[in-house]
Structure formats: structure tokens, C-alpha cells
Design a protein around this motif. Sequence first.
Motif, short mmCIF file in Angstrom:
data_model
loop_
_atom_site.label_atom_id
_atom_site.label_comp_id
_atom_site.label_asym_id
_atom_site.label_seq_id
_atom_site.Cartn_x
_atom_site.Cartn_y
_atom_site.Cartn_z
N ARG A 1 10.79 2.42 -11.66
CA ARG A 1 10.04 1.66 -12.69
C ARG A 1 10.06 2.51 -14.02
O ARG A 1 9.45 3.67 -14.05
CB ARG A 1 8.57 1.09 -12.30
CG ARG A 1 8.65 -0.03 -11.44
CD ARG A 1 7.52 -0.61 -10.89
NE ARG A 1 7.49 -1.28 -9.79
CZ ARG A 1 6.55 -2.24 -9.22
NH1 ARG A 1 5.36 -2.00 -9.62
NH2 ARG A 1 6.75 -2.88 -8.12
N ILE B 1 9.24 5.52 -7.33
CA ILE B 1 8.04 5.31 -6.44
C ILE B 1 8.28 5.39 -5.12
O ILE B 1 8.91 4.25 -4.60
CB ILE B 1 7.34 4.09 -7.04
CG1 ILE B 1 7.27 3.96 -8.53
CG2 ILE B 1 6.02 4.12 -6.25
CD1 ILE B 1 7.02 2.49 -8.98
N GLU C 1 7.35 -1.39 1.62
CA GLU C 1 7.17 -2.73 1.13
C GLU C 1 7.48 -3.67 2.23
O GLU C 1 8.37 -3.47 2.90
CB GLU C 1 8.19 -2.91 0.01
CG GLU C 1 9.63 -2.77 0.07
CD GLU C 1 10.66 -3.12 -0.91
OE1 GLU C 1 10.17 -3.96 -1.81
OE2 GLU C 1 11.52 -2.08 -1.31
N PHE D 1 1.05 -10.65 -9.73
CA PHE D 1 2.16 -10.03 -9.67
C PHE D 1 3.35 -11.13 -10.21
O PHE D 1 3.20 -12.13 -9.86
CB PHE D 1 2.51 -9.70 -8.22
CG PHE D 1 3.90 -9.29 -7.88
CD1 PHE D 1 4.47 -8.02 -8.09
CD2 PHE D 1 4.87 -10.23 -7.31
CE1 PHE D 1 5.63 -7.34 -8.01
CE2 PHE D 1 5.92 -9.55 -6.82
CZ PHE D 1 6.77 -8.32 -7.12
N HIS E 1 0.92 -9.92 -2.17
CA HIS E 1 1.05 -10.88 -2.58
C HIS E 1 1.40 -12.53 -1.88
O HIS E 1 2.21 -12.28 -1.12
CB HIS E 1 2.12 -10.84 -3.83
CG HIS E 1 1.79 -9.56 -4.57
ND1 HIS E 1 0.90 -9.14 -5.45
CD2 HIS E 1 2.68 -8.25 -4.36
CE1 HIS E 1 1.02 -7.93 -5.85
NE2 HIS E 1 2.06 -7.38 -5.06
N CYS F 1 4.79 -10.85 0.24
CA CYS F 1 5.29 -9.62 0.25
C CYS F 1 3.93 -8.40 -0.14
O CYS F 1 2.89 -9.02 -0.76
CB CYS F 1 6.18 -9.08 -1.10
SG CYS F 1 5.58 -9.52 -2.75
N SER G 1 1.93 2.68 -2.23
CA SER G 1 2.92 3.80 -2.37
C SER G 1 2.12 5.20 -2.35
O SER G 1 1.31 5.30 -1.70
CB SER G 1 3.31 3.71 -4.14
OG SER G 1 1.98 3.91 -4.80
N ARG H 1 0.11 6.29 -4.11
CA ARG H 1 -1.13 6.18 -4.87
C ARG H 1 -2.22 6.40 -3.54
O ARG H 1 -3.21 6.65 -3.70
CB ARG H 1 -1.34 4.55 -5.31
CG ARG H 1 -0.90 4.95 -6.84
CD ARG H 1 -1.00 3.52 -7.60
NE ARG H 1 -0.41 3.62 -8.77
CZ ARG H 1 -0.38 2.49 -9.74
NH1 ARG H 1 -1.36 1.47 -9.41
NH2 ARG H 1 0.06 2.67 -10.80
C1 PR8 Z 1 5.11 -5.40 -5.46
N1 PR8 Z 1 7.02 -6.29 -4.03
O1 PR8 Z 1 5.82 -4.80 -6.20
P1 PR8 Z 1 2.96 -4.16 -6.63
N2 PR8 Z 1 3.48 4.74 -9.47
C2 PR8 Z 1 2.97 4.87 -8.16
N3 PR8 Z 1 2.56 3.66 -7.36
C3 PR8 Z 1 2.94 2.79 -8.15
C4 PR8 Z 1 3.33 2.31 -9.29
C5 PR8 Z 1 3.94 3.52 -9.92
N4 PR8 Z 1 4.38 3.42 -11.14
N5 PR8 Z 1 3.63 1.05 -9.64
C6 PR8 Z 1 3.07 0.33 -8.65
N6 PR8 Z 1 2.65 1.25 -7.49
C7 PR8 Z 1 5.51 -6.23 -4.31
C8 PR8 Z 1 4.92 -5.68 -3.22
C9 PR8 Z 1 7.05 -5.64 -2.96
C10 PR8 Z 1 5.76 -4.79 -2.52
C11 PR8 Z 1 2.18 0.97 -6.35
O2 PR8 Z 1 3.58 -4.89 -5.69
O3 PR8 Z 1 3.81 -4.17 -8.13
C12 PR8 Z 1 0.59 0.25 -6.48
O4 PR8 Z 1 -0.20 0.43 -5.79
O5 PR8 Z 1 1.82 -4.41 -6.50
C13 PR8 Z 1 1.10 -1.01 -6.21
O6 PR8 Z 1 -0.20 -2.08 -5.80
C14 PR8 Z 1 2.06 -1.03 -5.16
O7 PR8 Z 1 2.74 -0.01 -5.51
C15 PR8 Z 1 3.04 -2.33 -4.80
O8 PR8 Z 1 3.34 -2.53 -6.17
#
Ligand code: PR8
Length: 497
Positions: free
Chosen positions: A153, A168, A172, A217, A242, A270, A274, A276
Motif C-alpha cells: 500500500r 505489509i 488474510e 472497508f 469485514h 474477509c 499484520s 501491527r
Molecule cells: C483488509 N482484506 O484489507 P484492512 N501497515 C501495517 N499494517 C496495516 C497497514 C499498514 N500500512 N494497513 C493495514 N494494516 C481485508 C481483510 C483482507 C484482510 C493492518 O482489511 O484494510 C491493519 O491492522 O482492515 C488492518 O486492520 C489489517 O491490516 C487488515 O487490513
Amino acid sequence: SPAAATATAATPETFNFPKDREGFAAWYDNIMTFADIVDRRYPVKGMPILKPYGYFMHNQIMKFAEQEWESQGIQGAQFPVLIPADFLGREKEHVKGFEKECFWVTKGGENDLETKCALRPTSETAMYPMYALWIRSFRDLPLKMYQTNSVYRYETKDTRPLIRVREIPWNEGHTCHATAADALDCLEQAWGSYTRMTRDLLGFTGVRIRRAVWDKFAGSEHTDVLDTIMPCGRVLQAVGAHYLGQKFARVFDIKFLNKENAWEYAYMTCFGISTRILAAALAIHGDQKGLVLPPMLAQKQVVIVPILVGKKTSYEEVINKAKEYRDVLMRAGIRAYVDDTPSSPGEKFYYWEMKGVPLRMEVGPRDVQNGTCVVVRRDTGEKSTIQGADVAAACRAGLDALLANIRAKGLEFHRTHITTCNTVEEMVHAIQVVGGFARIPFHSMGMEAKVSDERVHELCGGEVRGFSPAEEVPAPGTLCIITGKPATVWAYVARAY
Ligand code: PR8
């Protein structure tokens, strides 16, 4: 910061950073380098190297997730990193949410690609065209898969190791079901796994929040997250789960013949986590001296330091005893390590404390004579003398007690950083002085409340993160503190990463 980016692992004695609200940013920045979790010197923004000490921890989390999914019939698979622009663009809300965040690939060598592709920012649009080919009848459902991989991203906010990166590392899950109830039930099971991971094993929690309509989302029906309060008072979205309903199924044509022999679109979900999760666990339990690791994350759960002083026993005997204890621990399933490097015991103590090793064992000449050793807990500094025959049981008990203690502290920190507010003044105080969440009576989570969210931001610097569907709504007659309209929900307001 440029200083942190050029820092090398300094001597452990110099790690001394208060982890209070003001100090947290510096604490976090420094521990990343000192503990050798990441190296930020790679010259692409948002792409730090996850070094072995950090990778071990991240991988422990990923492995736990995979075990959970396997036990729920969610299977591992691998889909391509390149997504044709056309696939990404099928679901209109989804592409709107992600196109500005994509890295685009347009060339192979000197040739233009036939179709421009995105590096997956998430895998819905790589997986779902294939799901459409695989699903024909209700007998093919549920179809449930996960991937442990990296997504990309183009984040424009400040990047920060583990917390906001552009590559990241994550896990998933993507599922298809014959009914909405089945899909929602699958999400509940996933939440069960996330709770076992975060609360039980890593010792931290957050508020499970449903995002407001304007913040869900891209392409989902609704979004639930775990927003974890960090030591600085800002919150971090550590889980995203989600409910997609039939929105993606419609555009990717994922349909099945139901029991009545009629075509129906699949109901989908989904969910993902991560690095995080690791960031939150490290941030919440660490202290001024460095990391304090939940046993699950510790590459070395017990570090054994031979104390080589005096002449009562030979060097050999002390080292051999230390190795014997290590072997006993390893056989008991405890990750143990003998530090027989030439540094002084004091240097070793500081170093392993900074690295967050849960238990330190000291073995000296007197211990060899007495058949004992000393075990010291990282979280409390508590020392106990252990009989040699009891080392495995004592270390197991020590690891359990450490986890119970840091978990209790983690949950207490969370509990004391949610403030219910009945006035704007209280909200401003909660956000700016206490930190964490202000819980306010609010008029709506629909699109019409987006302007009120902007007002919240002007007033206190925080934002509306959503509401908790599990909670009772405000009592009749309660008014929204932003608009004066009747309150329909308790909104959770916080500053966020
Ligand atoms: C989905 N699709 O995409 P989401 N750096 C670290 N961790 C991150 C970042 C980043 N830049 N952006 C997001 N995350 C859905 C579910 C498949 C999986 C982490 O969902 O956009 C955040 O904790 O919520 C986020 O909640 C998680 O990835 C999933 O991304």
C-alpha cells in the motif's frame, strides 16, 4: 527520523527511555533498533527489514493464526501478487478506496504490459475471480482460504516500523457461504481466534468497534475492528474483519445453485492482521529498560548466565551445569539459551533485559555446589532460588506467572483509558489529557454524521472510530453532545495512528 535511520545497535546500557505518553514515540523508535527488530536503512520508504529477532515474533503470530484457521477448515493457498487493473476496478467502492494506494506495474523489461497491474493492496480482487470458477453449487460451500503473505500500500501518512509500512507482512482470510448467517458466524469464529491470540497469549486487548459508514472497508457491508490503545494515548487498528455480504459476489459472479435449485450469490467475509499485532504487544508491555515479551514471542524464553567468579568451582563445571539446565528446559519445550560470551554478567543482564527475555537464570559456583540456580523475572525483577531438579517446572510456572501479570496490567491500562463523557469539555479532557477513548452520546453512524465527525476533530483532535454493537444504546432522552439531536449510539472517539 533520520537519526534513528542511521543508528546502529548501541550498547544496551544506554537503553533508558521512559514509556509514558510523551516518551512513547522515542521509546518505540529506539527499541526497534536496539532490540534488532527492524533495520530502517533500506532506501525504500516504508520498507524496513524485519530482522531475525523481529521476524521470529511476527512468525509466531502468523503460525498461531494459521493453526486457528486450519482448525476451522480454512485452508492455506497462494494467489498472485499482480492484480490486473480491470479486476481491481470491478467493485466500484473497493477500487475507489484502494486505487490511490496501489503500486502499479506497467512494464516487463522494456515492454509495456498488455494490462496494467497493481501489486495487491489486499487480495479480494485476485482471489474472487478464481472463486467464481470454483463455486457451482451449495455443495462447494463454504469455501474458506487464507494466505500469509505481503500486501503493498502506497501509504501517504508517516510510515513507522510494524505500524504503518508500505510492504505489509500479514495474514488474510477470505470466505464464501451459502447464507448470511453462516458468513456472520464465520466472522465470530475468527474473532474467537483473534481474542485467543491478543488477549490470552499476547496479553493486550482493544475495543471491538464497528466503523461508521464513511469509514468502513472499501466494498464491505460492515467493518469490525479491534482498536487498541497505545501507550501514547493514540489507538491502533490491530484487526480488521469485514462482512462483504453479496457485493463482491455480484461483481465477480460468485454464484451457486442452492438447495431449491436456484442461482444465488455467495455471502462473503474477509479478515486480516499484520505486524501491527506485534507492534501493539511490544508497545503495551515494554518498560523503561526495554521489551518485556509475552512467552509466545520470546525466541529465548530463558537466558542462562553462568557466573564465573571465585575459585570454588572450575569454569568448566559452571558452564556444564548451565548447559545441563538448558537441555532440561529444551526437553520440557522451553526455549532456553546459555550466554557464555565473554561479556560481564552485568552487561549480559542489561542486554537480555532490553531484549525482553522473560526469565533469566543465573548459575554460579555456589549454585553448582548446592545443586541450585537463581531465576529472575523480567516483569517484576523477582528473584527465586530453585532446586536443580525443579528447573523445568519452576521456569514453566515463571513464564505463566509473567504472562498473567503483564496481561492483567495490559487489560488494566485499557480499562482505565476509556472515559465516558457527557459534555464536550469532558471529551476534550479525555482525548487531550487522559488519552485513549472518549465514549460519547452521538446521533448517528450514518453518512449524515460525517460532518459531526469533522466537528469532533476540530474540537479535540480525535475522530469518531465507530460504535460497539454489543453495547446498549444511550438512555431515551440522552442528547448527542455534538449536535444536540437525540443520541442513538455511544460513539468511540480517539486520536489514531
Ligand atoms: C483488509 N482484506 O484489507 P484492512 N501497515 C501495517 N499494517 C496495516 C497497514 C499498514 N500500512 N494497513 C493495514 N494494516 C481485508 C481483510 C483482507 C484482510 C493492518 O482489511 O484494510 C491493519 O491492522 O482492515 C488492518 O486492520 C489489517 O491490516 C487488515 O487490513
